[in-house]
Design a protein around this motif. Structure first.
Motif, short mmCIF file in Angstrom:
data_model
loop_
_atom_site.label_atom_id
_atom_site.label_comp_id
_atom_site.label_asym_id
_atom_site.label_seq_id
_atom_site.Cartn_x
_atom_site.Cartn_y
_atom_site.Cartn_z
N ALA A 294 0.80 -1.24 0.00
CA ALA A 294 0.00 0.00 0.00
C ALA A 294 0.83 1.28 0.00
CB ALA A 294 -0.96 0.00 1.19
N GLY A 295 2.12 1.19 -0.26
CA GLY A 295 2.91 2.41 -0.41
C GLY A 295 3.45 3.01 0.86
N TRP A 296 3.29 2.33 2.00
CA TRP A 296 3.89 2.81 3.25
C TRP A 296 5.38 2.47 3.26
CZ3 TRP A 296 1.55 4.88 7.86
CH2 TRP A 296 0.19 5.17 7.72
N GLN A 297 6.17 3.34 3.87
CA GLN A 297 7.61 3.11 3.99
C GLN A 297 7.99 3.20 5.47
OE1 GLN A 297 9.35 6.17 1.58
NE2 GLN A 297 8.77 5.20 -0.36
N VAL A 298 9.03 2.46 5.85
CA VAL A 298 9.46 2.46 7.25
C VAL A 298 10.97 2.35 7.32
CG1 VAL A 298 9.21 -0.06 7.48
CG2 VAL A 298 9.14 1.39 9.52
N GLN A 299 11.55 3.05 8.27
CA GLN A 299 12.96 2.93 8.61
C GLN A 299 13.08 2.69 10.11
OE1 GLN A 299 15.21 6.31 7.23
NE2 GLN A 299 14.63 6.01 5.08
N GLN A 300 14.17 2.05 10.51
CA GLN A 300 14.43 1.78 11.92
C GLN A 300 15.81 2.34 12.25
OE1 GLN A 300 14.09 -2.00 15.07
NE2 GLN A 300 13.72 -2.34 12.91
N PRO A 301 15.90 3.66 12.51
CA PRO A 301 17.21 4.28 12.72
C PRO A 301 17.94 3.72 13.94
CG PRO A 301 15.45 5.79 13.31
CD PRO A 301 14.80 4.63 12.61
N PHE A 302 17.20 3.32 14.95
CA PHE A 302 17.75 2.67 16.14
C PHE A 302 16.88 1.46 16.45
CE2 PHE A 302 18.65 7.21 16.49
CZ PHE A 302 20.04 7.20 16.58
N PRO A 303 17.44 0.41 17.02
CA PRO A 303 16.62 -0.76 17.33
C PRO A 303 15.39 -0.41 18.16
CG PRO A 303 18.95 -1.29 17.61
CD PRO A 303 18.87 0.19 17.36
N GLY A 304 14.24 -0.82 17.68
CA GLY A 304 12.99 -0.59 18.40
C GLY A 304 12.34 0.74 18.12
N ILE A 305 12.97 1.60 17.31
CA ILE A 305 12.39 2.90 16.96
C ILE A 305 12.08 2.89 15.47
CG2 ILE A 305 12.79 5.39 16.83
CD1 ILE A 305 14.58 5.14 19.25
N HIS A 306 10.81 2.98 15.13
CA HIS A 306 10.38 2.91 13.74
C HIS A 306 9.83 4.26 13.29
CE1 HIS A 306 10.37 -1.30 15.04
NE2 HIS A 306 10.47 -1.64 13.77
N VAL A 307 10.25 4.72 12.13
CA VAL A 307 9.72 5.94 11.53
C VAL A 307 8.98 5.54 10.25
CG1 VAL A 307 10.25 8.20 10.56
CG2 VAL A 307 11.61 7.32 12.47
N TRP A 308 7.68 5.78 10.26
CA TRP A 308 6.82 5.40 9.14
C TRP A 308 6.45 6.64 8.30
CZ3 TRP A 308 4.99 0.47 7.89
CH2 TRP A 308 5.27 -0.53 8.83
N ARG A 309 6.30 6.44 7.01
CA ARG A 309 5.83 7.49 6.10
C ARG A 309 4.66 6.93 5.31
NH1 ARG A 309 6.39 9.28 0.78
NH2 ARG A 309 6.67 11.53 0.52
N ASP A 310 3.50 7.61 5.40
CA ASP A 310 2.35 7.13 4.65
C ASP A 310 2.47 7.57 3.18
OD1 ASP A 310 1.33 9.70 4.25
OD2 ASP A 310 -0.36 9.47 5.61
N PRO A 311 1.60 7.07 2.30
CA PRO A 311 1.74 7.39 0.88
C PRO A 311 1.60 8.87 0.55
CG PRO A 311 0.34 5.47 1.17
CD PRO A 311 0.56 6.05 2.54
N PHE A 312 1.11 9.68 1.51
CA PHE A 312 0.92 11.11 1.26
C PHE A 312 1.95 11.96 1.99
CE2 PHE A 312 -3.07 8.96 0.56
CZ PHE A 312 -3.47 9.47 -0.67
N GLY A 313 2.93 11.35 2.61
CA GLY A 313 4.04 12.10 3.20
C GLY A 313 3.96 12.33 4.70
N ALA A 314 2.89 11.93 5.37
CA ALA A 314 2.81 12.12 6.81
C ALA A 314 3.76 11.14 7.50
CB ALA A 314 1.38 11.88 7.30
N LEU A 315 4.46 11.63 8.53
CA LEU A 315 5.47 10.85 9.24
C LEU A 315 4.98 10.49 10.64
CD1 LEU A 315 8.69 12.85 8.27
CD2 LEU A 315 7.88 10.70 7.28
N TYR A 316 5.29 9.26 11.07
CA TYR A 316 4.92 8.78 12.39
C TYR A 316 6.13 8.11 13.03
CZ TYR A 316 0.22 9.12 10.38
OH TYR A 316 -0.92 9.57 9.77
N LEU A 317 6.40 8.46 14.28
CA LEU A 317 7.46 7.80 15.05
C LEU A 317 6.80 6.84 16.02
CD1 LEU A 317 10.67 9.30 16.53
CD2 LEU A 317 9.24 7.85 17.95
N VAL A 318 7.22 5.57 15.97
CA VAL A 318 6.65 4.53 16.84
C VAL A 318 7.79 3.93 17.66
CG1 VAL A 318 5.35 2.37 16.94
CG2 VAL A 318 4.92 4.00 15.09
N ASP A 319 7.64 3.99 18.99
CA ASP A 319 8.61 3.36 19.88
C ASP A 319 7.86 2.74 21.05
OD1 ASP A 319 7.94 5.47 21.52
OD2 ASP A 319 9.84 6.53 21.30
N HIS A 320 8.58 2.40 22.13
CA HIS A 320 7.93 1.72 23.25
C HIS A 320 6.92 2.61 23.97
CE1 HIS A 320 11.10 3.99 25.23
NE2 HIS A 320 10.46 3.84 26.37
#
Length: 443
Positions: free
Chosen positions: A404-430
């Motif tokens: 579905a066009g979502w992208q994700v990076q994990q700059p540090f273990p357990g920290i995920h940065v998601w980008r939706d298909p329209f450019g909105a960014l989300y940081l997900v951690d513990h």
């Protein structure tokens, strides 16, 4: 329905419009909460006419909030409720939450004022801490204040608050647990509808876990032996089987022969009936090396005091104590499948689904390679399966990431940065999920 120009928007423009609507809604919720507090201020105890205080049935001052909050004229919620289109009872609850947040939850109050809190989250904390002392409420306030911005899904936030409340006074929590433990029953419901009736069991969760496992097991046995009905229908039959020990033993023997028939090389059935029954595994996270009664985290069951674990889980379980798993330094592997120790480490580092705002804490989630796994020669020596390149995802969210066009990076273990298909960014951690960049709604 008048779409008000929405039908002319592109997908990205519509989502930006939703962002703006959500911001307005959040600001409106804050404004209403503040108005409810001011309504309580205006209608304080001194606002009640003296003749009302003398008249039988007249208005009286009441404490809507917890200890330390001011008294309020008891009839005042009626007019507020009328303007908001809610009941007098609901308006009183709103005012109670407002005064509690202002007088007992100073950190959450600061976040509400600056727009960094969801009012529904703040009100939940106020309601759950109302019967606590000022000091205990302050403890909960400190423990949960950063999460009132909505970074945690609702169910996980509720668990966080309940754990903080237990930790604020473990002795009182243990007393409540003990009182609840005595409220056990197994009884049929009173109502009957079209020939159907319910049966409700209230018992400590290890008892329910064992019951659920047994029902699931016998439902599976029935399926193996040719019962083609739905799983729900087979589960009901399984309850009937459990109610008749003779029937249960007969079914187990038939299943024993069926198992042996699937493996003719084994000869005559030699499987012990006791070995056929399912095992129930409960994961309990506890603190070691302390004398005080702390709060343990029981996966899929929420927080409990250690006293409760010993008194109520102990009689139903055999404990296997596992040492703390060293998450750092786990050796990468070249294969696609993660070793059990890596899977365990990823779960302990972040027990939730790594997709934005997901509430799932299941151990059964899939492990996704943040950087897609490459097969063939590229896999040799690359150590693609490693801590820092793995994240938990439900099947649906795994498919969304893949297709579905979502992208994700994990700059540090357990920290995920998601980008939706329209450019909105989300940081997900513990700690949960937060918006990043120009779309961040926090003030």
């Amino acid at each position: 329905m008048d779409l008000g120009g929405l039908d002319g928007m592109s997908g990205g423009e519509l989502l930006d419009h939703v962002d703006a609507l959500a911001r307005v809604q959040r600001e409106t919720d804050v404004a209403i909460l503040q108005a409810a507090y001011q309504h309580a201020v205006i209608h304080d105890a001194d606002s009640i006419p003296s003749w009302q205080l003398r008249a039988p049935g007249g208005e009286r001052p009441r404490r809507f909030g917890g200890v330390g909050t001011p008294l309020v004229a008891e009839f005042s919620p009626a007019t507020l409720g009328g303007r908001l289109g809610i009941s007098t009872h609901a308006a009183r609850a709103l005012m109670a939450d407002a005064v509690d947040i202002r007088h007992r939850l100073s950190r959450i109050q600061a976040r509400v004022v600056t727009g960094q809190a969801k009012v529904s989250y703040a009100r939940f904390v106020a309601r759950k801490t109302r019967d606590l002392t000022v000091e205990q409420a302050d403890y909960v306030d400190e423990r949960v204040e950063e999460s009132v911005d909505g970074r945690l899904p609702w169910t996980r936030f509720v668990t966080l608050v309940e754990a903080a409340i237990k930790a604020s006074d473990p002795d009182a929590a243990a007393a409540r647990e003990d009182a609840e433990a005595r409220r056990q029953f197994a009884t049929p419901t009173h109502s009957t509808e079209d020939g159907m009736r319910g049966f409700y069991v209230r018992a400590p969760f290890p008892v329910i876990s064992k019951l659920d496992a047994a029902v699931a097991f016998f439902a599976m046995v029935l399926a193996h032996l040719g019962d083609a009905r739905s799983e729900d229908e087979r589960r009901v039959t399984a309850v009937l089987v459990l109610a008749n020990p003779v029937h249960a033993m007969d079914l187990l023997r038939r299943y024993q022969h069926w198992v042996a028939a699937q493996h003719p090389e084994a000869g005559k059935p030699t499987v012990d009936l006791a070995d056929l029954m399912p095992a129930v595994v409960v994961y309990v996270h506890m603190y070691a090396g302390t004398d005080s009664d702390l709060v343990a985290r029981v996966e899929d069951h929420g927080p409990q005091t250690e006293t409760w674990i010993r008194q109520h889980l102990g009689p139903h379980a055999r404990f296997t104590v596992q040492p703390v798993l060293a998450i750092e330094g786990q050796a990468p592997v070249d294969g696609y499948e993660a070793p059990d120790r890596q899977r365990q480490a990823v779960h302990l580092m972040g027990p939730a689904d790594s997709f934005p705002h997901s509430p799932s804490l299941s151990r059964g989630q899939q492990l996704d390679h943040t950087i897609a796994y490459r097969k063939g020669k590229a896999a040799k020596g690359a150590g693609q399966t490693r801590i820092g390149n793995l994240g938990k995802l439900t099947v649906l969210h795994h498919r969304i990431k893949t297709f579905a066009g979502w992208q994700v990076q994990q700059p540090f273990p357990g920290i995920h940065v998601w980008r939706d298909p329209f450019g909105a960014l989300y940081l997900v951690d513990h700690t949960g999920t937060r918006r990043l960049g120009e779309h961040d709604r926090a003030a």
